[in-house]
Every structure is written in C-alpha cells, then in structure tokens.
Write a protein that holds these residues in place. Structure first.
Motif, PDB file in Angstrom:
ATOM      1  N   HIS A  71      45.659  47.386  29.880  1.00  0.00           N
ATOM      2  CA  HIS A  71      44.771  48.315  30.305  1.00  0.00           C
ATOM      3  C   HIS A  71      44.722  48.392  31.772  1.00  0.00           C
ATOM      4  CE1 HIS A  71      43.541  49.203  25.823  1.00  0.00           C
ATOM      5  NE2 HIS A  71      43.738  47.864  25.861  1.00  0.00           N
ATOM      6  N   PHE A  72      44.915  49.434  32.438  1.00  0.00           N
ATOM      7  CA  PHE A  72      44.655  49.561  33.857  1.00  0.00           C
ATOM      8  C   PHE A  72      43.260  49.287  34.406  1.00  0.00           C
ATOM      9  CE2 PHE A  72      43.264  52.547  37.454  1.00  0.00           C
ATOM     10  CZ  PHE A  72      44.163  52.148  38.449  1.00  0.00           C
ATOM     11  N   LEU A  73      42.348  49.817  33.712  1.00  0.00           N
ATOM     12  CA  LEU A  73      40.859  49.423  33.821  1.00  0.00           C
ATOM     13  C   LEU A  73      40.588  48.508  32.789  1.00  0.00           C
ATOM     14  CD1 LEU A  73      39.724  53.070  34.839  1.00  0.00           C
ATOM     15  CD2 LEU A  73      40.449  51.327  36.405  1.00  0.00           C
ATOM     16  N   SER A  74      40.258  47.160  33.384  1.00  0.00           N
ATOM     17  CA  SER A  74      39.991  46.143  32.434  1.00  0.00           C
ATOM     18  C   SER A  74      38.799  45.135  33.307  1.00  0.00           C
ATOM     19  CB  SER A  74      41.172  45.438  31.799  1.00  0.00           C
ATOM     20  OG  SER A  74      40.711  44.234  31.560  1.00  0.00           O
ATOM     21  N   SER A  75      37.931  44.900  32.600  1.00  0.00           N
ATOM     22  CA  SER A  75      36.807  44.355  33.037  1.00  0.00           C
ATOM     23  C   SER A  75      37.502  42.908  33.426  1.00  0.00           C
ATOM     24  CB  SER A  75      35.884  44.117  32.300  1.00  0.00           C
ATOM     25  OG  SER A  75      35.982  43.437  31.125  1.00  0.00           O
ATOM     26  N   GLN A  76      38.519  42.332  32.618  1.00  0.00           N
ATOM     27  CA  GLN A  76      39.068  41.154  32.879  1.00  0.00           C
ATOM     28  C   GLN A  76      40.263  41.211  33.858  1.00  0.00           C
ATOM     29  OE1 GLN A  76      38.177  38.094  31.416  1.00  0.00           O
ATOM     30  NE2 GLN A  76      36.225  39.512  31.607  1.00  0.00           N
ATOM     31  N   ALA A  77      40.974  42.182  34.407  1.00  0.00           N
ATOM     32  CA  ALA A  77      41.825  42.487  35.427  1.00  0.00           C
ATOM     33  C   ALA A  77      41.443  41.508  36.734  1.00  0.00           C
ATOM     34  CB  ALA A  77      42.088  43.946  35.784  1.00  0.00           C
ATOM     35  N   PRO A  78      42.432  40.643  37.099  1.00  0.00           N
ATOM     36  CA  PRO A  78      41.726  39.882  37.996  1.00  0.00           C
ATOM     37  C   PRO A  78      41.936  40.389  39.751  1.00  0.00           C
ATOM     38  CG  PRO A  78      43.888  39.217  37.185  1.00  0.00           C
ATOM     39  CD  PRO A  78      43.344  40.168  36.448  1.00  0.00           C
ATOM     40  N   PHE A  79      42.816  41.488  39.740  1.00  0.00           N
ATOM     41  CA  PHE A  79      43.287  42.216  41.152  1.00  0.00           C
ATOM     42  C   PHE A  79      42.518  43.499  41.146  1.00  0.00           C
ATOM     43  CE2 PHE A  79      46.595  39.237  39.655  1.00  0.00           C
ATOM     44  CZ  PHE A  79      46.494  38.230  40.503  1.00  0.00           C
ATOM     45  N   ASP A  80      41.897  43.681  42.434  1.00  0.00           N
ATOM     46  CA  ASP A  80      40.926  44.943  42.414  1.00  0.00           C
ATOM     47  C   ASP A  80      41.926  45.861  43.369  1.00  0.00           C
ATOM     48  OD1 ASP A  80      38.811  44.142  40.896  1.00  0.00           O
ATOM     49  OD2 ASP A  80      37.689  43.540  42.754  1.00  0.00           O
ATOM     50  N   ILE A  81      41.774  47.093  42.918  1.00  0.00           N
ATOM     51  CA  ILE A  81      42.250  48.000  43.844  1.00  0.00           C
ATOM     52  C   ILE A  81      41.080  48.697  44.416  1.00  0.00           C
ATOM     53  CG2 ILE A  81      43.174  50.453  43.942  1.00  0.00           C
ATOM     54  CD1 ILE A  81      44.696  49.953  41.116  1.00  0.00           C
ATOM     55  N   VAL A  82      40.830  48.594  45.737  1.00  0.00           N
ATOM     56  CA  VAL A  82      39.761  48.856  46.517  1.00  0.00           C
ATOM     57  C   VAL A  82      39.911  49.794  47.330  1.00  0.00           C
ATOM     58  CG1 VAL A  82      38.090  48.058  48.220  1.00  0.00           C
ATOM     59  CG2 VAL A  82      39.249  46.354  46.730  1.00  0.00           C
ATOM     60  N   PRO A  83      39.340  51.155  46.904  1.00  0.00           N
ATOM     61  CA  PRO A  83      39.536  52.495  47.743  1.00  0.00           C
ATOM     62  C   PRO A  83      38.413  52.726  48.942  1.00  0.00           C
ATOM     63  CG  PRO A  83      37.984  52.725  45.710  1.00  0.00           C
ATOM     64  CD  PRO A  83      38.445  51.346  45.714  1.00  0.00           C
ATOM     65  N   TYR A  84      38.933  53.409  49.816  1.00  0.00           N
ATOM     66  CA  TYR A  84      37.990  53.966  51.117  1.00  0.00           C
ATOM     67  C   TYR A  84      38.457  55.226  51.323  1.00  0.00           C
ATOM     68  CZ  TYR A  84      35.991  54.234  55.537  1.00  0.00           C
ATOM     69  OH  TYR A  84      35.395  54.704  56.572  1.00  0.00           O
ATOM     70  N   ILE A  85      37.641  56.085  51.227  1.00  0.00           N
ATOM     71  CA  ILE A  85      37.751  57.462  51.596  1.00  0.00           C
ATOM     72  C   ILE A  85      37.048  57.774  52.790  1.00  0.00           C
ATOM     73  CG2 ILE A  85      37.831  60.049  50.830  1.00  0.00           C
ATOM     74  CD1 ILE A  85      37.493  59.174  47.989  1.00  0.00           C
ATOM     75  N   GLU A  86      37.911  58.200  53.793  1.00  0.00           N
ATOM     76  CA  GLU A  86      37.301  58.312  55.095  1.00  0.00           C
ATOM     77  C   GLU A  86      37.565  59.824  55.575  1.00  0.00           C
ATOM     78  OE1 GLU A  86      38.387  56.684  59.712  1.00  0.00           O
ATOM     79  OE2 GLU A  86      39.832  56.411  57.950  1.00  0.00           O
ATOM     80  N   VAL A  87      36.230  60.332  56.160  1.00  0.00           N
ATOM     81  CA  VAL A  87      36.465  61.823  56.610  1.00  0.00           C
ATOM     82  C   VAL A  87      36.895  61.328  58.439  1.00  0.00           C
ATOM     83  CG1 VAL A  87      35.293  63.888  57.445  1.00  0.00           C
ATOM     84  CG2 VAL A  87      34.792  62.521  55.062  1.00  0.00           C
TER      85      VAL A  87
END
Length: 314
Positions: A71-87
C-alpha cells in the motif's frame, strides 16, 4: 451489545488483519504521504495537498513503482513523502487586473519518517492564470506531469539511496539498537530497527534484535492487553474484547487468563453475533499464533494505540 458497535468493530478487525499484518510483504520499500501544517501558508490549503496526494498516488501505481500487494499510503510505511506547495509569484495579467498570473512550485522530498534523513528531492514549476489564487493553485496541481520519466526516477533513485544508506550504516544502527535494548529503551530500539529493508545484509541481525524486543515485552504486553480487554468487557463491548485477546501470545504468563476471558465473552455474545464473529476471531487468532516474532511485533506496533502498548506506542 449494540448492532452498530459490533458491525463497526468487525469491519475494523477485518481491515487490520488483512492490510497491516497477515500476508503483507515487508521486503518492499513503501512510502507514506505526510500532510503538512497549512495554517500559516497563504492561499495553500489542505485540500490542495490532498489533491496532490491523489495525483502522486495515481502516478505511483500506474508507473509500476508500487509493488503488488503493498500500500502506498500505509501508517507503517517508514519513508515519508514530504510535500511543499509554494506560491512563487502572483501578477496581474497585463491590464486585466481581475486575472492573475500565478507561478506555483511543487517540492517533494523523501525522508526517513523518524530521523528525517533525506533520500531524494523533486521540484517542478507551473504557471497558470485565474481570477482566484486558490483556484489557480488547484489548476496548477492538476497540470503537474507526474507520469513523466523525471517523476518516476524520483522514486527509483530514492529507493536506491535508501538501500545504500542502510547498507552503509547498518552496523551503527544495530549497535545503537542493542544499546537501547540493554537499557530497556525498547521504543527507541524498535524505532531504529523497523526501517531496515529485508533485503539488507544485516537484516538477520536486526530480526534477532526485534525478536529480543518481542520476547522481553511478551509478559508485559499480555498484562496490558488483558487489562484493556477487561475494560472493554466491563462496557459489554464483547467483539472488541475478543479482538484484543487475539494478540496475546500463547507463551505469555497470562495466556490462561486470556483464554478464560475469551470463553466467558463468547458465552455472553448473542447467537446471531457469535455465528458471524467467532469464526473470524478464531481464524485471526490462529494466524497471529503462526507469525514469526518480527511479524507479531509489526502487528502490535500497528495496533499500539488500540491495545495500549507503551513500548512501541508513539
């Protein structure tokens, strides 16, 4: 026992048993999407980040990066995709003051969820026009090309960097984890070990240490779960009680007491509910009993907040 409570918990029991423990492949490197705090971000809302999440997940699956059965979105996934949307910039479109030209930058980074070690970064910039800035951001996110090779390579390179990092640092991680175990700092030790991919050369040693964490805490966990189940029983939440008792190890000191409680609860459940719930309870109990210690630890970690397990609870 109320029908709504029973039905809801039966659903939760199925969800936990099917996606978080039984049969999941932990050898793959999986990612979770980290929702940022948007309270101080001008014009950028949580809805924008949710839209970005959906777009990334769709591309992730279609690009073949997502391994089958994971599963892509898993509470046990150890590695985070951290997004940042900038204007980046907002300007009027020529003499038309009501129409804005908005420059949006979308940043992504992949990090270790606990140590925040960076593994890869990605950035793309989109220019759109709209009368409303929030609508312009939405339009920009929809135009991001996540199907391109550059975006796919972002995940591929991140995985390679993760493997290289753990291969290089495994000895240090194991040493630190062992020190924490000796000090009975089990949460810290497990926090280090649970992220080591299974195809690492040091994984067997990591598995041995996780086994130590499990066996050292087996009796303690039994008492915590049993007390949790006892409270559930007092509220006549019988399905939740049985669900909790599944995760008491048969080798723990209070297992006979858990068996006794389970039998008492089964006799209290009305016949219709018993017919629907007890077979699945017995099946999940059997599956848990056959798990390895490392699989049991992962399962308990995923249920820590539900079962009140302090040694792995965040």
């Amino acid at each position: 026992m109320q029908r709504t409570t029973y039905t809801l918990f039966l659903f939760l029991a199925f969800a936990f048993s099917s996606t978080l423990g039984f049969g999941q492949d932990y050898s793959a490197i999986n990612f979770s999407y980290k929702m940022p705090d948007t309270k101080t971000k001008s014009s950028v809302t949580k809805a924008h980040y949710r839209l970005l999440e959906q777009k990334i997940e769709g591309s992730y699956k279609q690009g073949g990066i997502l391994n089958e059965g994971n599963h892509f979105l898993s509470s046990q996934a150890p590695f985070d995709i951290v997004p940042y949307i900038e204007v980046v910039d907002i300007r009027n479109a020529g003499d038309i003051e009501t129409v804005k030209v908005v420059k949006i930058a979308m940043h992504l980074s992949i990090t270790n969820a606990e140590s925040q070690t960076p593994f890869n970064q990605f950035k793309t910039t989109i220019i759109v026009t709209d009368k409303d800035t929030e609508k312009a951001i939405t339009k920009a996110i929809k135009q991001i090309k996540t199907s391109g090779q550059k975006f796919q390579n972002f995940f591929t390179k991140a995985k390679a960097n993760i493997l290289a990092y753990y291969e290089k640092n495994c000895a240090k991680i194991l040493k630190s984890a062992n020190t924490h175990i000796q000090r009975k700092e089990y949460k810290k030790a497990y926090g280090l070990l649970k992220y080591i991919p299974e195809n690492m050369s040091c994984f067997a040693d990591a598995e041995r240490l996780i086994t130590n964490i499990y066996t050292d805490n087996r009796d303690s966990n039994c008492k915590k779960i049993l007390e949790h189940a006892r409270i559930q029983k007092s509220y006549k939440d019988y399905s939740s009680t049985l669900f909790s008792l599944i995760y008491i190890d048969s080798e723990s000191s209070c297992y006979p007491e858990a068996i006794k409680m389970a039998q008492e609860v089964k006799e209290l459940i009305n016949k219709e509910d018993a017919k629907a719930f007890i077979p699945s309870h017995e099946e999940d109990k059997e599956k848990f009993s056959k798990m390895s210690y490392i699989e049991k630890t992962r399962m308990l970690a995923s249920l820590a907040n539900i079962l009140n397990l302090d040694f792995i609870q965040k």
